[in-house]
Write a protein that holds these residues in place. Structure first.
Motif, PDB file in Angstrom:
ATOM      1  N   MET A   1       0.832  -1.208   0.000  1.00 49.97           N
ATOM      2  CA  MET A   1       0.000   0.000   0.000  1.00 49.97           C
ATOM      3  C   MET A   1       0.865   1.255   0.000  1.00 49.97           C
ATOM      4  SD  MET A   1      -3.305  -0.463   2.461  1.00 49.97           S
ATOM      5  CE  MET A   1      -2.378  -1.055   3.876  1.00 49.97           C
ATOM      6  N   THR A   2       0.340   2.313  -0.646  1.00 55.91           N
ATOM      7  CA  THR A   2       1.024   3.590  -0.620  1.00 55.91           C
ATOM      8  C   THR A   2       0.762   4.287   0.711  1.00 55.91           C
ATOM      9  OG1 THR A   2      -0.862   4.812  -1.532  1.00 55.91           O
ATOM     10  CG2 THR A   2       0.659   3.798  -3.122  1.00 55.91           C
ATOM     11  N   ASP A   3       1.541   5.347   0.976  1.00 53.84           N
ATOM     12  CA  ASP A   3       1.334   6.101   2.219  1.00 53.84           C
ATOM     13  C   ASP A   3      -0.073   6.700   2.269  1.00 53.84           C
ATOM     14  OD1 ASP A   3       3.878   5.515   3.053  1.00 53.84           O
ATOM     15  OD2 ASP A   3       4.749   7.405   2.370  1.00 53.84           O
ATOM     16  N   ARG A   4      -0.554   7.187   1.112  1.00 59.47           N
ATOM     17  CA  ARG A   4      -1.889   7.774   1.072  1.00 59.47           C
ATOM     18  C   ARG A   4      -2.966   6.722   1.349  1.00 59.47           C
ATOM     19  NH1 ARG A   4      -3.109  12.651   1.983  1.00 59.47           N
ATOM     20  NH2 ARG A   4      -2.115  13.618   0.168  1.00 59.47           N
ATOM     21  N   GLU A   5      -2.782   5.525   0.789  1.00 60.26           N
ATOM     22  CA  GLU A   5      -3.732   4.446   1.046  1.00 60.26           C
ATOM     23  C   GLU A   5      -3.753   4.065   2.521  1.00 60.26           C
ATOM     24  OE1 GLU A   5      -3.429   2.431  -3.420  1.00 60.26           O
ATOM     25  OE2 GLU A   5      -2.429   1.498  -1.703  1.00 60.26           O
ATOM     26  N   HIS A   6      -2.588   4.082   3.153  1.00 59.00           N
ATOM     27  CA  HIS A   6      -2.521   3.822   4.595  1.00 59.00           C
ATOM     28  C   HIS A   6      -3.323   4.880   5.358  1.00 59.00           C
ATOM     29  CE1 HIS A   6       0.037   0.380   5.301  1.00 59.00           C
ATOM     30  NE2 HIS A   6       0.906   0.807   4.412  1.00 59.00           N
ATOM     31  N   GLN A  20     -16.609   9.763   0.766  1.00 58.87           N
ATOM     32  CA  GLN A  20     -15.420  10.115   0.008  1.00 58.87           C
ATOM     33  C   GLN A  20     -15.133  11.616   0.108  1.00 58.87           C
ATOM     34  OE1 GLN A  20     -15.396   8.613  -4.002  1.00 58.87           O
ATOM     35  NE2 GLN A  20     -15.620   6.476  -3.367  1.00 58.87           N
ATOM     36  N   GLN A  21     -16.188  12.438   0.151  1.00 58.31           N
ATOM     37  CA  GLN A  21     -15.970  13.879   0.271  1.00 58.31           C
ATOM     38  C   GLN A  21     -15.364  14.222   1.631  1.00 58.31           C
ATOM     39  OE1 GLN A  21     -16.453  16.262  -2.280  1.00 58.31           O
ATOM     40  NE2 GLN A  21     -15.110  17.270  -0.813  1.00 58.31           N
ATOM     41  N   GLU A  22     -15.830  13.542   2.682  1.00 55.22           N
ATOM     42  CA  GLU A  22     -15.264  13.780   4.016  1.00 55.22           C
ATOM     43  C   GLU A  22     -13.795  13.360   4.063  1.00 55.22           C
ATOM     44  OE1 GLU A  22     -19.085  13.277   7.029  1.00 55.22           O
ATOM     45  OE2 GLU A  22     -18.195  11.479   6.142  1.00 55.22           O
ATOM     46  N   LEU A  23     -13.474  12.260   3.411  1.00 55.73           N
ATOM     47  CA  LEU A  23     -12.075  11.834   3.317  1.00 55.73           C
ATOM     48  C   LEU A  23     -11.243  12.875   2.583  1.00 55.73           C
ATOM     49  CD1 LEU A  23     -12.563   8.035   2.466  1.00 55.73           C
ATOM     50  CD2 LEU A  23     -11.456   8.937   4.519  1.00 55.73           C
ATOM     51  N   ALA A  24     -11.797  13.365   1.463  1.00 55.53           N
ATOM     52  CA  ALA A  24     -11.083  14.372   0.673  1.00 55.53           C
ATOM     53  C   ALA A  24     -10.833  15.636   1.483  1.00 55.53           C
ATOM     54  CB  ALA A  24     -11.888  14.694  -0.588  1.00 55.53           C
ATOM     55  N   ASP A  25     -11.870  16.100   2.214  1.00 57.64           N
ATOM     56  CA  ASP A  25     -11.731  17.321   3.022  1.00 57.64           C
ATOM     57  C   ASP A  25     -10.692  17.123   4.123  1.00 57.64           C
ATOM     58  OD1 ASP A  25     -13.685  18.451   1.475  1.00 57.64           O
ATOM     59  OD2 ASP A  25     -15.319  18.098   2.910  1.00 57.64           O
ATOM     60  N   HIS A  26     -10.712  15.944   4.749  1.00 57.75           N
ATOM     61  CA  HIS A  26      -9.768  15.672   5.847  1.00 57.75           C
ATOM     62  C   HIS A  26      -8.333  15.648   5.342  1.00 57.75           C
ATOM     63  CE1 HIS A  26      -8.724  14.001   9.839  1.00 57.75           C
ATOM     64  NE2 HIS A  26      -7.756  13.391   9.155  1.00 57.75           N
ATOM     65  N   LEU A  27      -8.127  15.073   4.160  1.00 61.95           N
ATOM     66  CA  LEU A  27      -6.772  14.892   3.633  1.00 61.95           C
ATOM     67  C   LEU A  27      -6.308  16.053   2.762  1.00 61.95           C
ATOM     68  CD1 LEU A  27      -7.099  11.117   2.664  1.00 61.95           C
ATOM     69  CD2 LEU A  27      -5.822  12.045   4.598  1.00 61.95           C
ATOM     70  N   GLY A  28      -7.241  16.937   2.389  1.00 63.46           N
ATOM     71  CA  GLY A  28      -6.873  18.069   1.561  1.00 63.46           C
ATOM     72  C   GLY A  28      -6.581  17.691   0.123  1.00 63.46           C
ATOM     73  N   ILE A  29      -7.304  16.711  -0.395  1.00 64.19           N
ATOM     74  CA  ILE A  29      -7.131  16.279  -1.775  1.00 64.19           C
ATOM     75  C   ILE A  29      -8.491  16.239  -2.458  1.00 64.19           C
ATOM     76  CG2 ILE A  29      -5.075  14.920  -1.266  1.00 64.19           C
ATOM     77  CD1 ILE A  29      -6.751  12.407  -1.310  1.00 64.19           C
ATOM     78  N   SER A  33      -9.583  11.911  -6.449  1.00 59.81           N
ATOM     79  CA  SER A  33      -8.368  11.206  -6.029  1.00 59.81           C
ATOM     80  C   SER A  33      -8.692  10.166  -4.962  1.00 59.81           C
ATOM     81  CB  SER A  33      -7.332  12.197  -5.495  1.00 59.81           C
ATOM     82  OG  SER A  33      -6.918  13.090  -6.504  1.00 59.81           O
ATOM     83  N   VAL A  34      -9.601  10.543  -4.040  1.00 60.78           N
ATOM     84  CA  VAL A  34     -10.036   9.589  -3.013  1.00 60.78           C
ATOM     85  C   VAL A  34     -10.680   8.377  -3.665  1.00 60.78           C
ATOM     86  CG1 VAL A  34     -11.627   9.200  -1.093  1.00 60.78           C
ATOM     87  CG2 VAL A  34     -10.303  11.312  -1.201  1.00 60.78           C
ATOM     88  N   ALA A  35     -11.503   8.625  -4.687  1.00 59.62           N
ATOM     89  CA  ALA A  35     -12.187   7.533  -5.377  1.00 59.62           C
ATOM     90  C   ALA A  35     -11.194   6.533  -5.966  1.00 59.62           C
ATOM     91  CB  ALA A  35     -13.096   8.085  -6.476  1.00 59.62           C
ATOM     92  N   VAL A  36     -10.110   7.051  -6.516  1.00 62.47           N
ATOM     93  CA  VAL A  36      -9.077   6.178  -7.088  1.00 62.47           C
ATOM     94  C   VAL A  36      -8.423   5.342  -5.988  1.00 62.47           C
ATOM     95  CG1 VAL A  36      -6.833   6.119  -8.245  1.00 62.47           C
ATOM     96  CG2 VAL A  36      -8.612   7.677  -9.058  1.00 62.47           C
ATOM     97  N   HIS A  37      -8.108   5.987  -4.864  1.00 61.73           N
ATOM     98  CA  HIS A  37      -7.482   5.263  -3.753  1.00 61.73           C
ATOM     99  C   HIS A  37      -8.422   4.206  -3.181  1.00 61.73           C
ATOM    100  CE1 HIS A  37      -3.935   7.710  -3.779  1.00 61.73           C
ATOM    101  NE2 HIS A  37      -4.579   8.832  -3.471  1.00 61.73           N
ATOM    102  N   ILE A  38      -9.704   4.547  -3.065  1.00 60.21           N
ATOM    103  CA  ILE A  38     -10.696   3.586  -2.562  1.00 60.21           C
ATOM    104  C   ILE A  38     -10.781   2.388  -3.493  1.00 60.21           C
ATOM    105  CG2 ILE A  38     -13.162   3.198  -2.203  1.00 60.21           C
ATOM    106  CD1 ILE A  38     -11.938   4.672   0.102  1.00 60.21           C
ATOM    107  N   SER A  39     -10.772   2.663  -4.792  1.00 59.71           N
ATOM    108  CA  SER A  39     -10.811   1.577  -5.781  1.00 59.71           C
ATOM    109  C   SER A  39      -9.604   0.660  -5.633  1.00 59.71           C
ATOM    110  CB  SER A  39     -10.859   2.171  -7.189  1.00 59.71           C
ATOM    111  OG  SER A  39     -10.828   1.141  -8.169  1.00 59.71           O
ATOM    112  N   ASN A  40      -8.433   1.264  -5.450  1.00 59.90           N
ATOM    113  CA  ASN A  40      -7.209   0.458  -5.284  1.00 59.90           C
ATOM    114  C   ASN A  40      -7.259  -0.378  -4.010  1.00 59.90           C
ATOM    115  OD1 ASN A  40      -6.072   1.418  -7.652  1.00 59.90           O
ATOM    116  ND2 ASN A  40      -4.988   3.107  -6.636  1.00 59.90           N
ATOM    117  N   LEU A  41      -7.786   0.197  -2.935  1.00 61.37           N
ATOM    118  CA  LEU A  41      -7.904  -0.530  -1.675  1.00 61.37           C
ATOM    119  C   LEU A  41      -8.877  -1.697  -1.798  1.00 61.37           C
ATOM    120  CD1 LEU A  41      -7.917   2.468   0.835  1.00 61.37           C
ATOM    121  CD2 LEU A  41      -6.202   0.651   0.739  1.00 61.37           C
ATOM    122  N   MET A  42      -9.926  -1.512  -2.572  1.00 63.86           N
ATOM    123  CA  MET A  42     -10.876  -2.596  -2.783  1.00 63.86           C
ATOM    124  C   MET A  42     -10.246  -3.718  -3.610  1.00 63.86           C
ATOM    125  SD  MET A  42     -14.497  -0.528  -3.324  1.00 63.86           S
ATOM    126  CE  MET A  42     -15.488  -2.010  -3.271  1.00 63.86           C
TER     127      MET A  42
END
Length: 360
Positions: A1-6, A20-29, A33-42
């Protein structure tokens, strides 16, 4: 996993219904981009389904040595070239095996990959795990081979005089064996290696696993093979001599200690923990360094501390402890290990380690 995925996975564990929007707001991205990371994690099986349910059994794989240790100690002064009345004890050992056993005591589901003989010792090992969280079912039993054995003679004070190590069976921890366990390895939360395994097997691992790899060099001789492997290592735990060999720096003071650690980090290692014996440990990541003394102990054995320290590093990583907390936890675990009469202190628990370390 990447650091962002962690980062994302940690937030999801804290709040499985986070959007996903709450994740984006928390991480500042961006949300995309969150959607891509979520897809990779799945795809990696880390999360699945509605509400980001955490997926699958979580476990760590240990690839390394498992040995039968046979030690003799005389009742009085050792007389060379003669038969000495004394005691002989047989225990199970090996760096990888000891790390795995300690991890299981810390509540980590652990799967051991190694090679043993098809002798009676090997059959016993295969069928009888010392802990319910330690799984030996994928261990390779090699027909016609003897289980690795370490035979030593100590003097009347318990100090080793001479030893013979028969580790030939470890040559069967081959790339083909690792390939046959591809599914098991690729889904592990972390992989722990000791340098008993062949170089080509280490390189094969990097083809099928992209997660964090923890490495114990075992010795200066066996650890030499790691020089070309450093870029793949997440966490490295050498002693002072091993760090000198791998970095090319003679460690004589604080300046050269930092220089050696920096060379290892610049080679690709993400974290290094250099054991300094009675002088404690030097821990370094790319943004922080810590030098900590050993904890006061009532010493009962001198062989179990390092392996338990490595188990502590793995536990700390899996539980998102800071570098400072990781050092405290691992030193506390090591201290408890050497206070036990045997190499493995069966009384170790996470709760006791946390209390010893002063971590809330």
């Amino acid at each position: 996993m990447t650091d962002r995925e962690h980062e994302i996975l940690k937030l999801v564990k804290q709040n499985p219904m986070i959007s996903q929007q709450e994740l984006a707001d928390h991480l500042g991205i961006a949300r995309s981009s969150v959607a891509v990371h979520i897809s990779n994690l799945m795809k990696k099986g880390e999360i699945r389904g509605k509400g980001y349910v955490i997926g699958g059994e979580q476990y760590v794989v240990v690839i390394g040595g498992l040995t039968r240790d046979i030690g003799g100690k005389p009742f009085s002064n050792l007389i060379m070239e003669d038969s000495n009345p004394g005691t002989v004890k047989t225990t199970m050992g090996g760096v990888g095996r000891n790390i795995a056993h300690n991890m299981s005591l810390m509540g980590i589901e652990t799967k051991m990959l190694t090679a043993i003989g098809d002798d009676n010792v090997g059959k016993t090992i295969k069928n009888h795990s010392p802990h319910e969280k330690l799984d030996f079912s994928d261990v390779l039993a090699v027909r016609g081979q003897e289980t690795a054995t370490y035979l030593y003679i100590a003097d009347q004070n318990g100090d080793m005089v001479s030893a013979i190590a028969d580790m030939r069976v470890f040559d069967f921890i081959s790339p083909d064996y690792i390939e046959s366990k591809k599914s098991l390895i690729s889904n592990a939360k972390a992989v722990v290696l000791d340098a008993n395994i062949p170089t080509e097997t280490m390189l094969k691992l990097t083809e099928i696993y992209d997660g964090p790899i923890f490495v114990d060099p075992v010795s200066t001789e066996k650890g030499r093979k790691l020089k070309t492997f450093l870029k793949y290592i997440h966490t490295l735990k050498p002693n002072k001599m091993e760090a000198e060999m791998l970095s090319g720096v003679s460690i004589v003071d604080e300046k050269t200690l930092k220089e050696a650690a920096d060379i290892l980090l610049n080679a690709g290692v993400k974290r290094v923990f250099i054991s300094l014996g009675r002088d404690g440990v030097y821990a370094a990541s790319h943004n922080k360094t810590i030098k900590a003394p050993i904890m006061p102990v009532k010493l009962a054995n001198v062989t179990g501390g390092g392996d338990c320290f490595m188990a502590g590093l793995v536990y700390s990583y899996l539980n998102d402890l800071t570098l400072e907390e990781t050092v405290k936890f691992s030193l506390a675990a090591s201290a408890m290990a050497v206070e036990g009469e045997q190499t493995i202190n069966e009384d170790i628990t996470v709760e006791k380690i946390l209390a010893r370390a002063g971590i809330q």
